[in-house]
Motif scaffolding. Structure first.
Motif, PDB file in Angstrom:
ATOM      1  N   ASN A 248      -1.350  -0.104   7.528  1.00  0.00           N
ATOM      2  CA  ASN A 248      -1.311  -1.527   7.841  1.00  0.00           C
ATOM      3  C   ASN A 248      -0.997  -2.422   6.656  1.00  0.00           C
ATOM      4  O   ASN A 248      -1.200  -3.638   6.719  1.00  0.00           O
ATOM      5  CB  ASN A 248      -2.644  -1.960   8.471  1.00  0.00           C
ATOM      6  N   GLY A 249      -0.489  -1.836   5.589  1.00  0.00           N
ATOM      7  CA  GLY A 249      -0.091  -2.646   4.448  1.00  0.00           C
ATOM      8  C   GLY A 249      -1.222  -3.518   3.932  1.00  0.00           C
ATOM      9  O   GLY A 249      -2.352  -3.049   3.755  1.00  0.00           O
ATOM     10  N   PRO A 250      -0.978  -4.813   3.719  1.00  0.00           N
ATOM     11  CA  PRO A 250      -2.003  -5.683   3.137  1.00  0.00           C
ATOM     12  C   PRO A 250      -3.018  -6.236   4.137  1.00  0.00           C
ATOM     13  O   PRO A 250      -3.929  -6.964   3.745  1.00  0.00           O
ATOM     14  CB  PRO A 250      -1.164  -6.833   2.551  1.00  0.00           C
ATOM     15  N   GLN A 251      -2.850  -5.895   5.411  1.00  0.00           N
ATOM     16  CA  GLN A 251      -3.728  -6.458   6.436  1.00  0.00           C
ATOM     17  C   GLN A 251      -5.193  -6.147   6.154  1.00  0.00           C
ATOM     18  O   GLN A 251      -5.574  -4.991   5.943  1.00  0.00           O
ATOM     19  CB  GLN A 251      -3.334  -5.922   7.812  1.00  0.00           C
ATOM     20  N   GLU A 252      -6.012  -7.208   6.099  1.00  0.00           N
ATOM     21  CA  GLU A 252      -7.459  -7.133   5.868  1.00  0.00           C
ATOM     22  C   GLU A 252      -7.804  -6.464   4.531  1.00  0.00           C
ATOM     23  O   GLU A 252      -8.840  -5.823   4.385  1.00  0.00           O
ATOM     24  CB  GLU A 252      -8.157  -6.411   7.023  1.00  0.00           C
ATOM     25  N   ARG A 253      -6.923  -6.619   3.541  1.00  0.00           N
ATOM     26  CA  ARG A 253      -7.168  -6.092   2.198  1.00  0.00           C
ATOM     27  C   ARG A 253      -7.061  -7.222   1.186  1.00  0.00           C
ATOM     28  O   ARG A 253      -6.330  -8.199   1.391  1.00  0.00           O
ATOM     29  CB  ARG A 253      -6.165  -4.978   1.872  1.00  0.00           C
ATOM     30  N   LYS A 254      -7.737  -7.071   0.075  1.00  0.00           N
ATOM     31  CA  LYS A 254      -7.705  -8.080  -0.981  1.00  0.00           C
ATOM     32  C   LYS A 254      -6.649  -7.699  -2.024  1.00  0.00           C
ATOM     33  O   LYS A 254      -6.445  -6.526  -2.304  1.00  0.00           O
ATOM     34  CB  LYS A 254      -9.070  -8.199  -1.648  1.00  0.00           C
TER      35      LYS A 254
END
Length: 341
Positions: A248-254
């Protein structure tokens, strides 16, 4: 009154030029770095030599790119040009009073825009195909395989794919004005920088979209860095590094935040070819080199000058780096870095 700094090794070994016109862009070509300026010139810089000056446009050079064989420029004089390393100019087209706002090149595929229309030369076409949009084009990019073109404008972006000799559009919608646009290196994501101090990202296969907000100013520059890869952006007091690995790539990541500029914002990001590393230029003129590693300290290569960094470029072998600012100051210097430290 200005503060005094001890020169960095990069500054001590560098050669300085004062062109007197804003630096618009910089790209490598063979053994030189081509720099475009607000006075319509393109200059080829080589370390230890005087630059080769080309009067390309009767006005501002608005955009520039390279396919490794030539550089291509667009200007507010309506000309779309191909320029060789020896300075020979080939006018591809001339729109008269209409500006050439954006361009992208991939091998022998050329795209430029004027107003709402993008013009595409592919497969040796003498005459371009016209791709019409609802508003003025804000950005153009071509994917890693040269098979898709993404064009941003007000209200989102359009991905054009060539099939049966016709370009077929797929629309990616999000309200607001969209500018600089890019595909992710694996071709799975589409990214735009917006007027509203944020990035917008779509996953292409299902058009799920994400807004990356919280920036203190408009994102003027971003770049893909490393094998992960990371999308590294300007627009904040640090370089904001979004991870694009995983499902999901950058989804819900810092993001990782690197190269803290104190009270100054990052204005330009440039990757170092073949390395998990990049350069970050700031509004006050300082430039950091950094690996994409939050446990390693960035290296200051240029002290503050008081002038915003508008371009950074390195030769393909990473031997030399050029830094340019909004007043036309150029610093070209050898680069020697130890990645094991």
């Amino acid at each position: 009154m200005s503060a005094e700094f001890n020169q960095t090794e990069f500054e001590r070994k560098g050669i300085k030029f004062d062109v007197g016109a804003p630096v618009i862009g910089a790209v490598p070509l063979h053994d030189a770095i081509a720099v475009s300026f607000g006075d319509g010139t393109v200059r080829f810089f080589r370390y230890g030599e005087e630059p080769h000056v080309i009067k390309a446009h009767n006005g501002v050079v608005l955009c520039m790119s390279s396919n490794g064989k030539y550089i291509y420029t667009g200007g507010d004089d309506g000309r779309f040009l191909q320029i060789s390393i020896d300075g020979k100019i080939n006018e591809i087209t001339n729109f008269g009073t209409r500006w050439v706002d954006c361009l992208a090149v991939f091998e022998d595929n050329l795209v430029c825009s004027s107003g709402r229309t993008a013009y595409v030369w592919s497969n040796g076409d003498k005459n371009p195909k016209l791709l019409e949009h609802d508003s003025t084009v804000g950005g153009i990019t071509i994917d890693q395989n040269g098979k898709r073109i993404a064009i941003s404008c007000y209200g989102g972006a359009t991905v054009w794919r060539l099939g049966n000799k016709k370009w077929k559009p797929s629309r990616f919608v999000w309200k607001g004005s969209h500018g600089k646009v890019s595909f992710s290196p694996d071709g799975k994501y589409l990214i735009t920088a917006m007027q509203e101090n944020e990035l917008h990202i779509w996953r292409i296969r299902d058009k799920i979209n994400m807004a990356m907000s919280g920036y203190s100013e408009k994102i003027k520059s971003f770049a893909w860095v490393g094998d992960t890869p990371f999308l590294i952006t300007s627009g904040a007091k640090e370089s904001i590094c979004w991870p694009f690995d995983g499902k999901n790539g950058p989804q819900e990541r810092k993001p990782i935040c690197l190269t803290n500029g104190g009270d100054q914002n990052v204005t330009f990001i440039e990757p170092l070819s073949g390395e998990n590393a990049f350069f970050a230029g700031f509004r006050d003129g300082k430039v950091f080199f950094s690996e994409v590693d939050e446990y390693k300290n960035p290296i200051l290569i240029q002290n503050p000058t008081g002038l915003e960094i508008s371009a950074i470029s390195s030769l393909p072998d990473c031997s030399h780096v050029l830094i340019g600012d909004i007043r036309g100051n150029i610093l070209l210097s050898p680069l020697k870095l130890d990645f094991d430290k």
